[in-house]
Write an enzyme that holds these catalytic residues in place. Structure first.
Site, mmCIF file in Angstrom:
data_model
loop_
_atom_site.group_PDB
_atom_site.id
_atom_site.type_symbol
_atom_site.label_atom_id
_atom_site.label_comp_id
_atom_site.label_asym_id
_atom_site.label_seq_id
_atom_site.Cartn_x
_atom_site.Cartn_y
_atom_site.Cartn_z
ATOM 1 N N GLU A 16 26.056 20.587 115.937
ATOM 2 C CA GLU A 16 24.628 20.818 116.188
ATOM 3 C C GLU A 16 23.764 19.923 115.299
ATOM 4 O O GLU A 16 22.738 19.397 115.719
ATOM 5 C CB GLU A 16 24.280 22.290 115.942
ATOM 6 C CG GLU A 16 24.835 23.191 117.027
ATOM 7 C CD GLU A 16 24.656 24.671 116.707
ATOM 8 O OE1 GLU A 16 23.809 25.016 115.869
ATOM 9 O OE2 GLU A 16 25.383 25.481 117.308
ATOM 10 N N HIS B 90 25.230 15.767 136.156
ATOM 11 C CA HIS B 90 24.237 16.864 136.178
ATOM 12 C C HIS B 90 24.821 18.148 135.594
ATOM 13 O O HIS B 90 24.383 19.239 135.955
ATOM 14 C CB HIS B 90 23.741 17.139 137.602
ATOM 15 C CG HIS B 90 23.375 15.905 138.363
ATOM 16 N ND1 HIS B 90 22.133 15.317 138.299
ATOM 17 C CD2 HIS B 90 24.120 15.115 139.175
ATOM 18 C CE1 HIS B 90 22.115 14.235 139.054
ATOM 19 N NE2 HIS B 90 23.313 14.085 139.592
ATOM 20 N N SER C 266 28.567 33.537 110.925
ATOM 21 C CA SER C 266 27.215 34.070 110.961
ATOM 22 C C SER C 266 27.055 35.072 109.823
ATOM 23 O O SER C 266 28.010 35.759 109.457
ATOM 24 C CB SER C 266 26.980 34.768 112.303
ATOM 25 O OG SER C 266 25.995 35.767 112.172
ATOM 26 N N LYS D 62 31.215 35.520 115.043
ATOM 27 C CA LYS D 62 30.769 34.159 115.320
ATOM 28 C C LYS D 62 31.610 33.071 114.656
ATOM 29 O O LYS D 62 32.094 33.201 113.544
ATOM 30 C CB LYS D 62 29.305 33.968 114.870
ATOM 31 C CG LYS D 62 28.297 34.736 115.662
ATOM 32 C CD LYS D 62 28.348 34.457 117.156
ATOM 33 C CE LYS D 62 27.884 33.072 117.525
ATOM 34 N NZ LYS D 62 26.429 32.927 117.380
#
Ligand code: ARG
Length: 469
Positions: free
Chosen positions: A289, A155, A276, A282
């Site tokens: 992803e 979880h 970024s 970043k």
């Protein structure tokens, strides 16, 4: 000129061709088409259907067409509906009437099915090679992780400390099933449909069994109607790639979490990270992803193609042309993804210190104390409840479970020590579990399996009759 001008005249409307042509995407079947056509031509000569002189002319002309295609010197024409039409047209330009004999006892229906199976065999072999390479990366990372431990989650809450190697190998075992599935799929892909004709065979004596062996297929069709309409191998490949994509997606998600500031378990190598356009600080895990994102597309290809197949009457229907784009795209995406993810995982820096700190927190070893009580004769449910109360107390007082146990008169140093995460992974005895001894055994088994996969893939790749250009 169309292939059917004898029957329909030559007045095909442009909109028909624009809608029905597959040339823009089936071009990649060209090497397989030339190869299978050469085998077909030899079969025609073998059956006495064409002369040996015609055979020699056709094989030489096919080699020339192949060379033109490979060097991109081949000129396509407006009427070239698909790669098969284009190749036959050019062959006839080169070899005249002899060229016009190539399609004897053959239909584009058995031809395209043959080409696609040859393509699928070749590409699935490459993919299985890349999956094995990723299996190896996980093996290396697991080996070098040694006895380092981290929190295992359920979880997404810290549940029990496990070895880092255990966590990494969990992804490795999923990949090993992908390898097995791809081999399995390759087996059913290896059945030759050549000689099935349009749907019912031919009155001319071609020998499907002979051409199957020539092309390195392990079997030949039993039913010509099945042969030209069976695309199970495409659906199976799409499923195998979709599930592989799901596995890569789960691995990707893990990496996204691990590299986040909140977890801080891993840092990506700069070569596998993106920045970024606006935020200077970043460092993003775009590869991970996209591993997550592209799984959706792969699942879509499978679902879409199953819908195409559903309800098709026997035998060939033009709907089947829709087999190519999903397969080609699934193959491309999977190959690119596997390469990038293998590099990402191989080069990321794993912070075992941060993992150990996280594993030592939050009472992730609470069950060890409960199991210790069990070894002292306390029924598990009561032990669970007693330790649960201690965890509640610790949470209420803002202290660690270890501190509360240490301060509890009912417990001594022994109990306090077994709440240590490092002790927890050393005490874990179950086979296949996340403890030190079991993981050593597991790693040994995993290494044997990867070695066997490597050998099997090597044999497979060597047995390919044509590898594409
Ligand atoms: N381009 C077609 C396909 O990909 C080739 C087969 C055409 N057969 C036919 N009967 N129209 O399926």
């Amino acid at each position: 000129m169309t292939l059917w001008q004898g029957r329909l005249g030559d007045g095909t409307d442009d909109s028909l061709l624009a809608y029905t042509a597959s040339l823009p995407f089936d071009m990649r079947l060209a090497p397989y088409d030339v190869y299978a056509s050469k085998v077909h031509v030899r079969g025609l000569a073998r059956g006495g259907i064409i002369s040996q002189a015609d055979e020699a002319t056709l094989v030489a002309a096919l080699d020339r067409v192949g060379a033109e295609l490979a060097s991109q010197a081949f000129t396509f024409e407006d009427g070239d509906e698909d790669v098969h039409t284009a190749i036959e047209r050019r062959l006839t330009e080169i070899a005249g009437d002899t060229g016009a004999k190539v399609h004897t006892a053959r239909s584009r229906n058995d031809q395209v099915a043959t080409d696609l199976r040859l393509y699928a065999r070749s590409e699935l072999c490459r993919i299985v090679e890349l999956v094995v390479a990723l299996e190896e990366v996980l093996e290396d990372r697991a080996l070098s992780a040694g006895d380092a431990y981290m929190p295992g989650y359920t979880h997404l809450q810290r549940a029990q400390p496990v070895l880092v190697a255990h966590h990494l190998l969990a992804h490795g075992w999923a990949l090993s099933r992908d390898v097995a599935r791809l081999f399995d799929c390759l087996e059913r892909t290896g059945v030759s449909p050549l000689g099935a004709g349009a749907l019912g065979g031919s009155s001319l004596p071609v020998d499907p069994g002979w051409s199957a062996v020539e092309m390195g297929f392990s079997g030949v069709f039993e039913n010509s109607m099945d042969a030209v309409s069976d695309r199970d191998f495409v659906a199976e490949a799409l499923f195998a790639l979709a599930l592989l994509g799901v596995h890569l997606s789960r691995l990707g998600e893990e990496i996204v979490l691990w590299t986040s500031g909140e977890f801080g378990f891993a840092t990506l190598d700069d070569r596998y990270a993106t920045g970024s356009s606006m935020l200077p600080q970043k460092k993003n895990a775009d590869v991970a992803e996209l591993a997550r994102g592209k799984a959706g597309r792969l699942i879509g290809h499978l679902a879409g193609f199953l819908a195409t197949l559903k309800g098709l009457p026997l035998a060939y229907n033009r709907d089947l042309q829709e087999d190519k784009e999903p397969l080609f795209d699934a193959v491309d995406q999977t190959k690119r993804g596997l390469r990038a993810i293998a590099g990402l995982v191989a080069t990321m820096e794993i912070d075992v210190e941060a993992m150990a700190v996280a594993a030592s927190d939050s009472g992730a070893t609470a069950v060890d104390l409960a199991e210790w009580l069990v070894s002292r004769g306390v029924p598990f449910r009561r032990a669970h409840s007693e330790v649960g109360s201690l965890v509640r107390k610790a949470a209420g007082e803002g202290r660690s479970l270890q501190e509360v146990v240490g301060a509890d008169a009912g417990f001594g140093q022994e109990e306090e020590a077994l709440l240590d995460a490092g002790a927890s992974v050393r005490r874990r005895v179950t086979a296949g579990g996340g403890g030190v001894d079991a993981v050593a055994v597991q790693l040994g088994r995993y290494r044997e399996l990867v070695e066997a996969d490597r050998v099997r893939v090597g044999e497979l790749v060597c047995s390919l009759p044509v590898k594409g250009w």
